[in-house]
Design a protein around this motif. Structure first.
Motif, short mmCIF file in Angstrom:
data_model
loop_
_atom_site.label_atom_id
_atom_site.label_comp_id
_atom_site.label_asym_id
_atom_site.label_seq_id
_atom_site.Cartn_x
_atom_site.Cartn_y
_atom_site.Cartn_z
N ASP A 7 41.77 39.78 48.25
CA ASP A 7 40.67 40.62 47.76
C ASP A 7 39.59 39.67 47.25
OD1 ASP A 7 39.52 43.22 47.06
OD2 ASP A 7 39.72 42.48 45.00
N ILE A 8 38.44 39.72 47.88
CA ILE A 8 37.38 38.75 47.61
C ILE A 8 36.43 39.27 46.56
CG2 ILE A 8 35.48 37.47 48.66
CD1 ILE A 8 37.03 37.88 51.34
N GLY A 9 36.13 38.41 45.59
CA GLY A 9 35.13 38.69 44.57
C GLY A 9 33.94 37.77 44.76
N ARG A 10 33.08 37.74 43.78
CA ARG A 10 31.84 36.96 43.89
C ARG A 10 32.10 35.48 44.18
NH1 ARG A 10 26.83 38.17 40.45
NH2 ARG A 10 25.34 37.19 41.81
N ASN A 11 32.85 34.79 43.35
CA ASN A 11 33.19 33.38 43.56
C ASN A 11 34.68 33.16 43.41
OD1 ASN A 11 30.57 32.21 44.03
ND2 ASN A 11 30.13 32.62 41.88
N SER A 12 35.45 34.19 43.72
CA SER A 12 36.88 34.10 43.51
C SER A 12 37.61 35.00 44.50
CB SER A 12 37.23 34.51 42.09
OG SER A 12 36.91 35.88 41.89
N ALA A 13 38.92 34.91 44.46
CA ALA A 13 39.74 35.78 45.30
C ALA A 13 41.06 36.04 44.59
CB ALA A 13 40.00 35.13 46.65
N THR A 14 41.60 37.22 44.81
CA THR A 14 42.92 37.57 44.33
C THR A 14 43.81 37.58 45.57
OG1 THR A 14 41.93 38.90 42.59
CG2 THR A 14 44.26 39.31 43.10
N VAL A 15 44.92 36.85 45.50
CA VAL A 15 45.74 36.61 46.69
C VAL A 15 47.17 37.09 46.48
CG1 VAL A 15 46.61 34.82 48.25
CG2 VAL A 15 44.35 34.56 47.19
N GLN A 30 55.46 46.35 41.79
CA GLN A 30 55.71 46.42 40.36
C GLN A 30 56.56 45.24 39.87
OE1 GLN A 30 57.37 50.36 40.38
NE2 GLN A 30 55.39 51.32 39.92
N THR A 31 57.51 44.78 40.68
CA THR A 31 58.38 43.69 40.24
C THR A 31 57.83 42.30 40.56
OG1 THR A 31 59.71 43.84 42.25
CG2 THR A 31 60.48 45.08 40.34
N HIS A 32 56.86 42.23 41.47
CA HIS A 32 56.31 40.93 41.87
C HIS A 32 54.83 40.78 41.52
CE1 HIS A 32 59.94 41.19 44.34
NE2 HIS A 32 59.94 39.87 44.26
N ARG A 33 54.29 41.66 40.74
CA ARG A 33 52.86 41.65 40.42
C ARG A 33 52.41 40.32 39.82
NH1 ARG A 33 50.02 46.75 37.55
NH2 ARG A 33 47.92 46.27 38.23
N LYS A 34 53.28 39.68 39.05
CA LYS A 34 52.92 38.42 38.40
C LYS A 34 52.75 37.28 39.40
CE LYS A 34 55.09 39.65 34.07
NZ LYS A 34 56.14 39.42 33.12
N GLU A 35 53.24 37.46 40.62
CA GLU A 35 53.13 36.42 41.64
C GLU A 35 51.77 36.45 42.34
OE1 GLU A 35 56.49 36.84 44.25
OE2 GLU A 35 57.85 36.98 42.54
N ILE A 36 51.00 37.49 42.12
CA ILE A 36 49.66 37.58 42.69
C ILE A 36 48.77 36.61 41.93
CG2 ILE A 36 47.67 39.09 43.05
CD1 ILE A 36 49.71 41.39 43.43
N PHE A 98 47.82 53.78 44.07
CA PHE A 98 47.03 52.87 43.26
C PHE A 98 45.70 53.50 42.89
CE2 PHE A 98 49.07 49.02 45.58
CZ PHE A 98 50.16 49.09 44.74
N ARG A 99 45.16 53.03 41.78
CA ARG A 99 43.82 53.46 41.38
C ARG A 99 42.79 52.74 42.23
NH1 ARG A 99 44.25 53.87 34.84
NH2 ARG A 99 46.15 55.07 34.87
N ASN A 100 41.58 53.17 42.14
CA ASN A 100 40.51 52.61 42.95
C ASN A 100 40.04 51.26 42.44
OD1 ASN A 100 38.62 52.61 45.00
ND2 ASN A 100 37.08 53.63 43.77
N LYS A 101 39.99 50.30 43.36
CA LYS A 101 39.32 49.01 43.16
C LYS A 101 39.91 48.13 42.05
CE LYS A 101 36.23 48.23 45.65
NZ LYS A 101 36.47 47.48 46.87
N ARG A 102 41.19 47.93 42.04
CA ARG A 102 41.81 46.91 41.18
C ARG A 102 42.17 45.74 42.08
NH1 ARG A 102 45.75 49.96 36.90
NH2 ARG A 102 44.08 50.94 35.72
N ASP A 103 41.77 44.56 41.67
CA ASP A 103 41.90 43.39 42.54
C ASP A 103 43.33 43.12 43.00
OD1 ASP A 103 39.20 43.08 42.16
OD2 ASP A 103 39.37 41.39 40.79
N ASP A 104 44.31 43.13 42.07
CA ASP A 104 45.68 42.82 42.47
C ASP A 104 46.27 43.90 43.38
OD1 ASP A 104 45.74 44.59 40.31
OD2 ASP A 104 47.48 43.66 39.37
N ALA A 107 44.64 43.39 46.85
CA ALA A 107 45.24 42.25 47.55
C ALA A 107 46.59 42.62 48.14
CB ALA A 107 45.38 41.05 46.60
N PHE A 108 47.39 43.36 47.38
CA PHE A 108 48.69 43.80 47.89
C PHE A 108 48.53 44.79 49.04
CE2 PHE A 108 52.30 46.76 47.88
CZ PHE A 108 53.33 45.87 48.11
N ALA A 109 47.62 45.74 48.89
CA ALA A 109 47.41 46.75 49.94
C ALA A 109 46.89 46.10 51.22
CB ALA A 109 46.44 47.83 49.46
N LEU A 110 46.11 45.04 51.09
CA LEU A 110 45.63 44.33 52.28
C LEU A 110 46.80 43.69 52.98
CD1 LEU A 110 42.35 42.84 50.86
CD2 LEU A 110 42.52 44.34 52.85
#
Length: 110
Positions: A7-15, A30-36, A98-104, A107-110
């Motif tokens: 999930d791409i942001g202005r100068n960053s990305a959530t992977v 839910q169990t692996h969210r911290k690995e993002i 999921f709610r709308n537009k949360r980076d993590d 990234a998972f949904a992608l």
């Protein structure tokens, strides 16, 4: 070897890195969210992406300036890019509840 949802942001990305599609996606998230991970568009991000040994990057086309760094990274290292449209991402996000537009979550949904 992983497929990376980015999930791409202005100068960053959530992977989010996955090596296979999880049997129970919501529980897996839910169990692996911290690995993002969150990365800035810099040399450290390049090293981290390559460390994950991606066989593909999945991204939503965002503004050319936002995705340009990640697109060039993939092109230079011969990593295939799979572009997912905004509508498809929204539908996938919704299917997981999921709610709308949360980076993590994006990234998972992608």
């Amino acid at each position: 070897m992983n497929i990376l949802g980015i999930d791409i942001g202005r100068n960053s990305a959530t992977v989010c890195a996955l090596h296979e599609y999880p049997e129970q996606p919501l529980r897996y998230f839910q169990t692996h969210r911290k690995e993002i991970i969150k990365l800035k568009a810099d040399e450290d991000a390049i090293a981290k992406i390559l460390e994950l040994k991606p066989i593909g990057l999945v991204m939503e086309p965002t503004g050319i300036w936002y995705s340009n760094f990640w697109k060039h990274l993939a092109t230079f290292h011969k990593i295939p890019i799979y572009w997912i449209g905004h509508g498809d991402l929204a539908a996938q996000r919704k299917s997981y509840g999921f709610r709308n537009k949360r980076d993590d979550e994006d990234a998972f949904a992608l």
